[in-house]
Write a protein that holds these residues in place. Structure first.
Motif, PDB file in Angstrom:
ATOM      1  N   LEU A 439      65.811  56.887  13.439  1.00 28.46           N
ATOM      2  CA  LEU A 439      66.489  58.101  12.476  1.00 28.46           C
ATOM      3  C   LEU A 439      67.900  58.225  13.111  1.00 28.46           C
ATOM      4  O   LEU A 439      68.841  58.648  12.497  1.00 28.46           O
ATOM      5  N   SER A 440      68.119  58.067  14.478  1.00 29.68           N
ATOM      6  CA  SER A 440      69.416  58.217  15.191  1.00 29.68           C
ATOM      7  C   SER A 440      70.473  57.473  14.805  1.00 29.68           C
ATOM      8  O   SER A 440      71.567  57.575  15.137  1.00 29.68           O
ATOM      9  N   GLY A 459      68.006  60.768  27.716  1.00 29.66           N
ATOM     10  CA  GLY A 459      69.098  60.594  26.932  1.00 29.66           C
ATOM     11  C   GLY A 459      69.219  60.990  25.462  1.00 29.66           C
ATOM     12  O   GLY A 459      68.410  61.908  25.360  1.00 29.66           O
ATOM     13  N   ASN A 460      69.774  60.500  24.501  1.00 23.98           N
ATOM     14  CA  ASN A 460      69.631  60.845  23.109  1.00 23.98           C
ATOM     15  C   ASN A 460      68.172  60.289  22.480  1.00 23.98           C
ATOM     16  O   ASN A 460      68.372  59.326  21.784  1.00 23.98           O
ATOM     17  N   THR A 461      67.360  61.055  22.711  1.00 25.58           N
ATOM     18  CA  THR A 461      65.922  60.639  22.154  1.00 25.58           C
ATOM     19  C   THR A 461      65.243  62.078  21.700  1.00 25.58           C
ATOM     20  O   THR A 461      65.845  63.231  22.168  1.00 25.58           O
ATOM     21  N   ALA A 462      64.152  61.804  21.220  1.00 30.25           N
ATOM     22  CA  ALA A 462      63.520  62.807  20.740  1.00 30.25           C
ATOM     23  C   ALA A 462      62.877  63.792  22.017  1.00 30.25           C
ATOM     24  O   ALA A 462      62.815  64.879  21.784  1.00 30.25           O
ATOM     25  N   ALA A 516      71.990  60.689   5.277  1.00 32.87           N
ATOM     26  CA  ALA A 516      72.219  60.228   6.472  1.00 32.87           C
ATOM     27  C   ALA A 516      71.513  61.061   7.525  1.00 32.87           C
ATOM     28  O   ALA A 516      72.005  62.138   7.957  1.00 32.87           O
ATOM     29  N   PRO A 517      70.231  60.941   7.962  1.00 30.45           N
ATOM     30  CA  PRO A 517      69.446  61.814   8.659  1.00 30.45           C
ATOM     31  C   PRO A 517      70.141  61.776  10.230  1.00 30.45           C
ATOM     32  O   PRO A 517      69.978  62.763  11.038  1.00 30.45           O
ATOM     33  N   HIS A 518      70.943  60.892  10.559  1.00 26.26           N
ATOM     34  CA  HIS A 518      71.315  60.597  11.843  1.00 26.26           C
ATOM     35  C   HIS A 518      72.465  61.590  12.102  1.00 26.26           C
ATOM     36  O   HIS A 518      72.742  61.919  13.312  1.00 26.26           O
ATOM     37  N   TYR A 525      71.344  66.592  18.953  1.00 27.14           N
ATOM     38  CA  TYR A 525      71.434  66.366  20.535  1.00 27.14           C
ATOM     39  C   TYR A 525      72.581  67.156  21.078  1.00 27.14           C
ATOM     40  O   TYR A 525      72.486  67.536  22.213  1.00 27.14           O
ATOM     41  N   GLU A 526      73.404  67.214  20.404  1.00 28.95           N
ATOM     42  CA  GLU A 526      74.753  67.932  20.907  1.00 28.95           C
ATOM     43  C   GLU A 526      74.257  69.490  21.268  1.00 28.95           C
ATOM     44  O   GLU A 526      74.570  70.016  22.156  1.00 28.95           O
TER      45      GLU A 526
END
Length: 579
Positions: A439-440, A459-462, A516-518, A525-526
């Motif tokens: 998704l990201s 990091g940038n993960t669920a 765009a789900p990302h 994330y931010e």
RNA sequence: GCGCCCUUAGCUCAGUUGGAUAGAGCAACGGCCUUCUAAGCCGUGGGUCGAAGGUUCGACUCCUUCAGGGCGCGCCA
């Protein structure tokens, strides 16, 4: 706030027009952006630079003209002119705090429900009958389901369409093989490995002439509605979809049996559809086949593109099915918007099918047809994963691996998680990580399938986002009787966090418009990162923290946890109170 | 041959309808747990945004050309 500034500036532009400073017919788009660097205020506009030409003045002069026309308010504390002519707006902390409080008291967290609800058909997942779902199916399935949830959150009526591959010449072979297996042993447990089933059927078809003859006979019988063949076919469909439903349930995909709208659904439409195309002078006979020439797809010499809608032998092709499918979705389902999640190889095919459907008048004016395209999944050798001849990684295996890695990580961690929660934590973290990995990214480029890539927890993960959420729950637990209260923003960390909350509405709408789900991933994330910094810098449950400060910070925690939870749920990812 | 898509740090990727000094994560190196969960935080290094032109006050973003990669192209789906 953005909207307010926009209104003020639009008013100023209108005034300029009245004063004949700019031509009446000039179409000026007032744009407000979120500044990256807070030295440049909270919001900025390039309006003065846009007006420089029509007004024949220097941007700085225009900027000061604009600034002088902006009424004073207690919401905007300062307006500055900077650089080549940017106008920077500084918003008061009190007003920011009030906005966050408004978000907290809104069960939609400031995200406005649309005032123009649409009926949106979302075509996604689309596995094939008699095959197991492979890793590459994850893209369509996971991204499609997230878009379903996002649009529903915004108040649209979403119709899920699982366009399964349940028709085609291969079914003669599959029925013949199913029959052979049933004759060999009474039970049909052999079907537990669909991948092997398909492979074996193909092998028989290629090596055994008698089998092949029978298989070809079954294709004809099936297509003419033979009861026995239909029964066998139905059995294959059911066995496959029961297995796929297990995957959907594991992955928290909202598809159910009711959403199955396979290719076979459109069979009865095909013959009359081609007749209709002929009547409308769109389809013509060419070398025995029925074809449509598309001028809009002509090459540079002007030769129109030829699309076959009916074969010489009278059979139909998948383009025909897709035209019928589009017709059905518009006419029967009443779609205003159709989104198909399929890999980028299908792009031209979809465009041509839709063009024909439009020319034939099946698609009402204003209906939007979109291809949610994505790149293919490649192997480490840079070649695409094949589904036809085996050798692919099963989706089930990826999910199992994710869980075993999550279990390993948890066993290493020094936590006091009770055993009855451990299993839930493992599953939620593992499925979240797998889904989020897809998704990201919004890339339409191909990507290489790599276990480590899909199964990271840092990091940038669920899991990072889930971790931020569970930390907040832990704060509430520790706070005990203390409750969120009036927000007073003092530190930079509090302010940055609050500013992020205010963007939620814009972000969700942006993600919906762009399919765009990302965009939501990046935002959450931010937000989680800003929370982590706030968490490090701003104590809450400490003796030295005054009651009112504590109440304010608890309110910020509440907003953060609500938005993280809502954002993740929109992506089809669950949160955890402890992990 | 024709057409569609793509190219940003060693790797994986962000980068809002053109905006201010191109950002994260991973990997590398250095700090931070007697302090609300270290799946974390802080810091350092790392870039000719595939190349060249053009439009613009301003281009990773728009236009043209080229290179490299992927995919598709009348009787499979």
């Amino acid at each position: 706030m953005k909207q307010k500034i926009q209104d003020i500036l639009t008013g100023i532009v209108e005034q300029f027009k009245k004063d004949n400073l700019i031509p009446q017919d000039s179409n000026v788009r007032v744009m407000i952006e979120n500044t990256k660097d807070k030295k440049n205020g909270d919001y900025a506009t390039n309006l003065a630079m846009l007006l420089a030409k029509p007004m024949k003045k220097k941007p700085q002069e225009i900027a000061s003209l604009i600034v002088n026309s902006i009424p004073v308010s207690n919401e905007i504390t300062k307006v500055e002119i900077a650089g080549p002519g940017f106008i920077n707006f500084f918003v008061s902390k009190n007003y920011l705090a009030a906005q966050v409080e408004a978000i907290l008291s809104d069960d939609h967290l400031g995200v406005k429900v649309t005032d123009k609800p649409e009926t949106v058909v979302i075509d996604y997942s689309s596995p094939n009958v008699a095959k197991e779902m492979a890793v590459h199916h994850i893209r369509s399935t996971v991204i499609g389901d997230a878009v379903v949830r996002i649009l529903e959150f915004l108040g649209h009526k979403v119709i899920r369409a699982n366009h399964i591959g349940d028709w085609g010449t291969q079914f003669g072979m599959l029925i013949a093989y199913l029959e052979k297996k049933e004759n060999e042993n009474a039970s049909n447990l052999e079907l537990s490995d669909l991948e092997a089933f398909y492979r074996e059927a193909k092998k028989c078809y290629e090596s055994d002439e008698e089998f092949a003859v029978k298989a070809r006979g079954y294709v004809v019988k099936l297509q003419s509605g033979d009861e026995y063949c239909l029964k066998m076919w139905k059995k294959l469909v059911n066995i496959t979809m029961v297995q796929n439903q297990e995957i959907y349930n594991r992955l928290n995909i909202s598809l159910t049996e009711k959403d199955i709208m396979g290719e076979s659904l459109y069979n009865p439409m095909l013959k009359p559809l081609v007749e209709d195309l002929v009547n409308k002078n769109l389809a013509v006979k060419d070398d025995g086949a029925m074809v449509v020439y598309l001028k809009s797809f002509a090459d540079k010499d002007g030769n129109p593109r030829c699309v076959i809608v009916q074969k010489k032998d009278g059979g139909f092709l998948y383009t025909t099915t897709d035209i019928a499918c589009t017709k059905y979705r518009c006419e029967t389902l009443g779609a205003n918007r159709i989104i198909c999640f399929a890999d980028s190889r299908q792009h031209e095919h979809l465009m041509m099918s839709w063009e024909i459907a439009r020319l034939a008048g099946y698609v009402p004016e204003g209906v939007v047809l979109e291809h949610g395209a994505f790149g293919m999944m490649l192997g480490k050798d840079g070649k695409p994963f094949k589904t036809r001849d085996g050798g692919t990684v099963k989706l089930k295996d990826l999910l199992n691996e994710a869980e075993s890695r999550a279990a390993e990580l948890i066993s290493q961690r020094n936590n006091d998680l009770p055993d009855n929660l451990k299993d839930e934590v493992i599953k939620t973290v593992a499925m979240g990580a797998v889904k989020y990995a897809d998704l990201s990214k919004n890339r339409t480029t191909d990507y290489v399938f790599d276990w480590d890539n899909m199964l990271t927890f840092e990091g940038n993960t669920a899991p990072y986002l889930q971790y931020a959420y569970s930390r907040i729950q832990s704060i509430f637990k520790k706070a005990g009787e203390a409750k969120p209260g009036k927000i007073v923003i003092t530190t930079p960390e509090e302010e940055a966090l609050a500013q992020q909350f205010v963007k939620f509405n814009e972000v969700v709408n942006n993600a919906a418009n762009k399919i765009a789900p990302h965009i939501i991933c990046t935002y959450v994330y931010e937000l989680a990162g800003l929370f982590m910094r706030f968490y490090e810098a701003c104590p809450i449950n400490k003796d030295e923290v005054a009651e009112d400060v504590k109440a304010s910070r608890l309110a910020l925690c509440k907003a953060a946890s609500s938005i993280i939870k809502t954002g993740l749920n929109m992506l089809g990812i669950n949160v955890l109170d402890r992990m």
